[in-house]
Scaffold this motif. Structure first.
Motif, PDB file in Angstrom:
ATOM      1  N   GLY A 107     -13.568  12.582  -2.796  1.00  0.00           N
ATOM      2  CA  GLY A 107     -12.909  12.464  -4.081  1.00  0.00           C
ATOM      3  C   GLY A 107     -12.052  11.213  -4.201  1.00  0.00           C
ATOM      4  O   GLY A 107     -12.537  10.085  -4.056  1.00  0.00           O
ATOM      5  N   LEU A 108     -10.780  11.422  -4.438  1.00  0.00           N
ATOM      6  CA  LEU A 108      -9.874  10.358  -4.852  1.00  0.00           C
ATOM      7  C   LEU A 108      -9.787   9.199  -3.865  1.00  0.00           C
ATOM      8  O   LEU A 108      -9.828   8.026  -4.258  1.00  0.00           O
ATOM      9  N   TYR A 109      -9.646   9.492  -2.565  1.00  0.00           N
ATOM     10  CA  TYR A 109      -9.479   8.396  -1.616  1.00  0.00           C
ATOM     11  C   TYR A 109     -10.779   7.616  -1.446  1.00  0.00           C
ATOM     12  O   TYR A 109     -10.765   6.403  -1.211  1.00  0.00           O
ATOM     13  N   TYR A 110     -11.920   8.303  -1.587  1.00  0.00           N
ATOM     14  CA  TYR A 110     -13.210   7.612  -1.543  1.00  0.00           C
ATOM     15  C   TYR A 110     -13.325   6.683  -2.749  1.00  0.00           C
ATOM     16  O   TYR A 110     -13.763   5.542  -2.633  1.00  0.00           O
ATOM     17  N   TRP A 111     -12.925   7.169  -3.924  1.00  0.00           N
ATOM     18  CA  TRP A 111     -12.990   6.351  -5.126  1.00  0.00           C
ATOM     19  C   TRP A 111     -12.160   5.082  -4.976  1.00  0.00           C
ATOM     20  O   TRP A 111     -12.603   3.995  -5.353  1.00  0.00           O
ATOM     21  N   SER A 112     -10.944   5.225  -4.441  1.00  0.00           N
ATOM     22  CA  SER A 112     -10.067   4.052  -4.289  1.00  0.00           C
ATOM     23  C   SER A 112     -10.703   3.012  -3.386  1.00  0.00           C
ATOM     24  O   SER A 112     -10.631   1.807  -3.660  1.00  0.00           O
ATOM     25  N   ALA A 113     -11.334   3.460  -2.309  1.00  0.00           N
ATOM     26  CA  ALA A 113     -11.965   2.523  -1.374  1.00  0.00           C
ATOM     27  C   ALA A 113     -13.074   1.733  -2.054  1.00  0.00           C
ATOM     28  O   ALA A 113     -13.230   0.527  -1.830  1.00  0.00           O
ATOM     29  N   LYS A 114     -13.856   2.413  -2.890  1.00  0.00           N
ATOM     30  CA  LYS A 114     -15.000   1.765  -3.522  1.00  0.00           C
ATOM     31  C   LYS A 114     -14.609   0.934  -4.749  1.00  0.00           C
ATOM     32  O   LYS A 114     -15.337   0.000  -5.117  1.00  0.00           O
ATOM     33  N   LEU A 115     -13.482   1.254  -5.369  1.00  0.00           N
ATOM     34  CA  LEU A 115     -13.093   0.561  -6.593  1.00  0.00           C
ATOM     35  C   LEU A 115     -12.197  -0.648  -6.348  1.00  0.00           C
ATOM     36  O   LEU A 115     -12.098  -1.527  -7.216  1.00  0.00           O
ATOM     37  N   ALA A 116     -11.517  -0.676  -5.196  1.00  0.00           N
ATOM     38  CA  ALA A 116     -10.610  -1.797  -4.908  1.00  0.00           C
ATOM     39  C   ALA A 116     -11.396  -3.088  -4.676  1.00  0.00           C
ATOM     40  O   ALA A 116     -12.406  -3.086  -3.966  1.00  0.00           O
ATOM     41  N   ARG A 117     -10.941  -4.155  -5.280  1.00  0.00           N
ATOM     42  CA  ARG A 117     -11.622  -5.434  -5.093  1.00  0.00           C
ATOM     43  C   ARG A 117     -11.344  -6.012  -3.719  1.00  0.00           C
ATOM     44  O   ARG A 117     -12.163  -6.723  -3.152  1.00  0.00           O
ATOM     45  N   ARG A 118     -10.178  -5.744  -3.180  1.00  0.00           N
ATOM     46  CA  ARG A 118      -9.862  -6.121  -1.808  1.00  0.00           C
ATOM     47  C   ARG A 118      -8.855  -5.128  -1.253  1.00  0.00           C
ATOM     48  O   ARG A 118      -8.229  -4.389  -1.990  1.00  0.00           O
ATOM     49  N   ASN A 119      -8.743  -5.120   0.052  1.00  0.00           N
ATOM     50  CA  ASN A 119      -7.876  -4.160   0.746  1.00  0.00           C
ATOM     51  C   ASN A 119      -8.231  -2.715   0.390  1.00  0.00           C
ATOM     52  O   ASN A 119      -7.359  -1.858   0.233  1.00  0.00           O
ATOM     53  N   GLY A 120      -9.533  -2.466   0.273  1.00  0.00           N
ATOM     54  CA  GLY A 120      -9.987  -1.130  -0.088  1.00  0.00           C
ATOM     55  C   GLY A 120      -9.551  -0.074   0.904  1.00  0.00           C
ATOM     56  O   GLY A 120      -9.236   1.061   0.515  1.00  0.00           O
ATOM     57  N   ALA A 121      -9.495  -0.430   2.182  1.00  0.00           N
ATOM     58  CA  ALA A 121      -9.088   0.547   3.198  1.00  0.00           C
ATOM     59  C   ALA A 121      -7.642   0.982   2.990  1.00  0.00           C
ATOM     60  O   ALA A 121      -7.306   2.165   3.122  1.00  0.00           O
ATOM     61  N   ALA A 122      -6.766   0.031   2.648  1.00  0.00           N
ATOM     62  CA  ALA A 122      -5.355   0.366   2.422  1.00  0.00           C
ATOM     63  C   ALA A 122      -5.197   1.252   1.188  1.00  0.00           C
ATOM     64  O   ALA A 122      -4.464   2.246   1.207  1.00  0.00           O
ATOM     65  N   TRP A 123      -5.882   0.903   0.094  1.00  0.00           N
ATOM     66  CA  TRP A 123      -5.833   1.728  -1.105  1.00  0.00           C
ATOM     67  C   TRP A 123      -6.335   3.143  -0.797  1.00  0.00           C
ATOM     68  O   TRP A 123      -5.751   4.145  -1.238  1.00  0.00           O
ATOM     69  N   SER A 124      -7.413   3.225  -0.047  1.00  0.00           N
ATOM     70  CA  SER A 124      -7.989   4.509   0.314  1.00  0.00           C
ATOM     71  C   SER A 124      -7.028   5.329   1.165  1.00  0.00           C
ATOM     72  O   SER A 124      -6.848   6.536   0.955  1.00  0.00           O
ATOM     73  N   TRP A 125      -6.406   4.676   2.125  1.00  0.00           N
ATOM     74  CA  TRP A 125      -5.479   5.330   3.050  1.00  0.00           C
ATOM     75  C   TRP A 125      -4.330   5.996   2.302  1.00  0.00           C
ATOM     76  O   TRP A 125      -4.052   7.187   2.500  1.00  0.00           O
ATOM     77  N   PHE A 126      -3.660   5.270   1.419  1.00  0.00           N
ATOM     78  CA  PHE A 126      -2.487   5.806   0.730  1.00  0.00           C
ATOM     79  C   PHE A 126      -2.877   6.817  -0.352  1.00  0.00           C
ATOM     80  O   PHE A 126      -2.167   7.798  -0.568  1.00  0.00           O
ATOM     81  N   THR A 127      -4.012   6.597  -1.007  1.00  0.00           N
ATOM     82  CA  THR A 127      -4.487   7.596  -1.968  1.00  0.00           C
ATOM     83  C   THR A 127      -4.751   8.916  -1.259  1.00  0.00           C
ATOM     84  O   THR A 127      -4.363   9.991  -1.742  1.00  0.00           O
ATOM     85  N   GLY A 128      -5.404   8.842  -0.114  1.00  0.00           N
ATOM     86  CA  GLY A 128      -5.718  10.045   0.648  1.00  0.00           C
ATOM     87  C   GLY A 128      -4.488  10.786   1.107  1.00  0.00           C
ATOM     88  O   GLY A 128      -4.429  12.027   1.028  1.00  0.00           O
ATOM     89  N   TRP A 129      -3.481  10.059   1.565  1.00  0.00           N
ATOM     90  CA  TRP A 129      -2.278  10.723   2.052  1.00  0.00           C
ATOM     91  C   TRP A 129      -1.487  11.373   0.923  1.00  0.00           C
ATOM     92  O   TRP A 129      -0.929  12.466   1.091  1.00  0.00           O
ATOM     93  N   PHE A 130      -1.424  10.722  -0.243  1.00  0.00           N
ATOM     94  CA  PHE A 130      -0.754  11.366  -1.375  1.00  0.00           C
ATOM     95  C   PHE A 130      -1.544  12.574  -1.865  1.00  0.00           C
ATOM     96  O   PHE A 130      -0.970  13.591  -2.265  1.00  0.00           O
ATOM     97  N   ASN A 131      -2.866  12.484  -1.827  1.00  0.00           N
ATOM     98  CA  ASN A 131      -3.687  13.623  -2.197  1.00  0.00           C
ATOM     99  C   ASN A 131      -3.473  14.779  -1.222  1.00  0.00           C
ATOM    100  O   ASN A 131      -3.371  15.948  -1.629  1.00  0.00           O
TER     101      ASN A 131
END
Length: 510
Positions: free
Chosen positions: A97-121
């Motif tokens: 869900g959400l953390y996967y989406w952030s990883a795929k949608l981020a233009r750069r630093n997708g791993a960081a966006w995914s990491w923090f989205t996942g932890w807040f989720n």
């Protein structure tokens, strides 16, 4: 030819092909219909849980005016958030869900966006599970108090809370087919339950409040003198109820026609809850008999006292049973969604002891260890109630903030992509950008609002520790990221080639 060989040679369904393209094997059983997917989110929103468990909070922070008018305001704004999420869900129908989406949608630093989205989720999912089952424990304790004189001490409520979590963990262990069946039943329990409760409260009481009282009167026990500020605090009742609909996304790996069913589940669960919840709140508010006495009821549950004062002890207890049933359905679904998020996040190595939480039971094809982590973490989050009366309100605030930050980060990243965003079969067309901007603005607003003090004067006991919980998770995730995770967490992991994915699936069916 063996059954396994036949399964290996069987053509992939479109859902399995999509999941393989996203990089994952079909490890979980795909047994849920579109209706069942909707039912999970509708059950977790649970108007008979959120509306009723925080009804007393609303009575003290704004009163009838904010209870009645806050609901459609928050509901419409939540619909914008849900529409934006649904569009992204259609492109990436995976349990992550959400953390996967952030990883795929981020233009750069997708791993960081995914990491923090996942932890807040993760924070929000644990908190909403705690809030739902904690609310059920309050109502069960109130019923036991009315029927048998059971005390409403904090430790008694905590014991009931632990028992409810235990039952929900056990139900989830039996497999997705049972969970899906109970969720389907839950939809009708909620809808018929609302009709029964409202119908009884309309016809049984000899006295009803005036329309002026229901739609315009305010009430304030917070200690704050600003009516406007107190009314804003009262929005928590509605916003907490409108949480958990990301469950439709987390259950997509177990749903047929996931790229369409998941988005529809998100949107329809919000819409149906918006209309049914408003009817429920208006019906209860008209039935109030003795405002101050019901707010401070010895049961600890103002709606229980409203029911009893309006229709008598026997009728009130029966209405209370309907609410408790809905809350138990709700908590079971929340554990389900929470465990799938944990399963997916640990599948990508983002939680401590990820290998343990990612294990799938070969017999039931459910992530058993993730189920019990979800229940145990929720219990821990509820323990501060042993010494702090304000803990429950804080848990609900944590749920709102944790989930909505996770909800809006993929929406923000999708807005940054603009026309380069690859749409799924369910999308918003030209309305995507204005809906996304509205969703992001609303989440920024409520994130600030629900970390503000809820009572005056602010003391160690009345302090809103929501901000502490959010900062602890943010600090933990941030420090772990800087010290270690940025060196190995690359976002969602591809499990392998088509052959390797097929091998994983064969192993699970052997």
């Amino acid at each position: 030819m063996s059954v396994n060989e036949q399964a290996a040679q069987a053509p992939l369904s479109s859902d399995e092909e999509t999941l393989h393209q996203l990089g994952y094997a079909q490890e979980l059983r795909r047994r849920m219909s579109g209706f069942s997917n909707f039912a999970v989110s509708f059950t977790i929103i649970s108007i008979l849980s959120g509306c009723l468990t925080l009804y007393g909070y609303g009575m003290g922070t704004g009163g009838p005016a904010i209870i009645v008018w806050g609901w459609p305001i928050v509901g419409i704004m939540t619909l914008f958030v849900g529409l934006a999420m649904a569009e992204v869900c259609s492109s990436f129908p995976t349990a992550g869900g959400l953390y996967y989406w952030s990883a795929k949608l981020a233009r750069r630093n997708g791993a960081a966006w995914s990491w923090f989205t996942g932890w807040f989720n993760f924070l929000g999912q644990v908190a909403v599970t705690a809030g739902i089952d904690f609310g059920a424990a309050f109502f069960i304790n109130a019923l036991l108090n009315l029927q048998f004189g059971t005390p409403t001490y904090h430790w008694v409520t905590i014991l009931i809370f632990a028992g409810v979590l235990l039952v929900h963990g056990m139900l989830n262990q039996f497999g997705i087919r049972l969970v899906a069946l109970l969720n389907d039943v839950s939809v009708w329990w909620h809808l018929i339950g609302v009709l029964i409760i409202v119908g009884v409260l309309v016809f049984a009481p000899s006295h009803h409040q005036s329309a002026s009282f229901v739609f315009t009167s305010t009430f304030n026990v917070t200690g704050w003198h600003s009516t406007f500020y107190v009314l804003l605090l009262g929005l928590l009742l509605a916003q907490y109820t409108f949480t958990g609909y990301d469950a439709s996304a987390h259950m997509t790996e177990e749903t047929h026609s996931a790229a369409r069913s998941g988005p529809r589940g998100i949107v329809m669960s919000i819409l149906v809850s918006l209309f049914a919840g408003w009817i429920l709140l208006i019906g209860i508010t008209f039935a109030i008999q003795h405002y101050s006495a019901e707010l401070t009821s010895a049961t600890g549950v103002p709606p229980a006292q409203i029911f009893i004062d309006a229709v008598g002890a026997t009728g009130g207890k029966l209405l209370l049973l309907i609410a408790i049933g809905a809350q138990l359905f709700c908590g079971m679904s929340s554990v389900t969604a929470n465990s799938r998020m944990i399963y997916a996040f640990s599948r990508d190595g983002a939680l401590p002891a990820s290998r343990l939480w990612h294990q799938v039971n070969h017999r039931t094809r459910t992530p058993t260890n993730a189920i019990w982590l979800a229940a145990a973490a929720a219990l821990v989050l509820g323990l501060p109630y042993l010494w702090n009366n304000y803990a429950y309100a804080a848990v609900t605030s944590i749920a709102v903030i944790g989930l909505y930050i996770a909800y809006v980060l993929p929406t923000f990243l999708r807005l940054r992509q603009g026309s380069s965003f690859r749409r799924g079969p369910w999308h918003l067309g030209r309305w995507s950008t204005p809906i996304g901007i509205t969703a992001v603005t609303w989440v920024v607003f409520i994130t600030i609002l629900f970390m503000l003090p809820t009572a005056s004067p602010v003391t160690l006991k009345s302090f809103n520790y929501t901000v502490v919980a959010v900062l602890v998770v943010l600090g933990f995730a941030g420090i772990w990221w800087l010290v270690s995770a940025r060196n190995w967490f690359t976002g969602p992991r591809v499990q392998g080639s088509a052959e390797e994915l097929a091998a994983i699936e064969r192993e699970l069916t052997s």
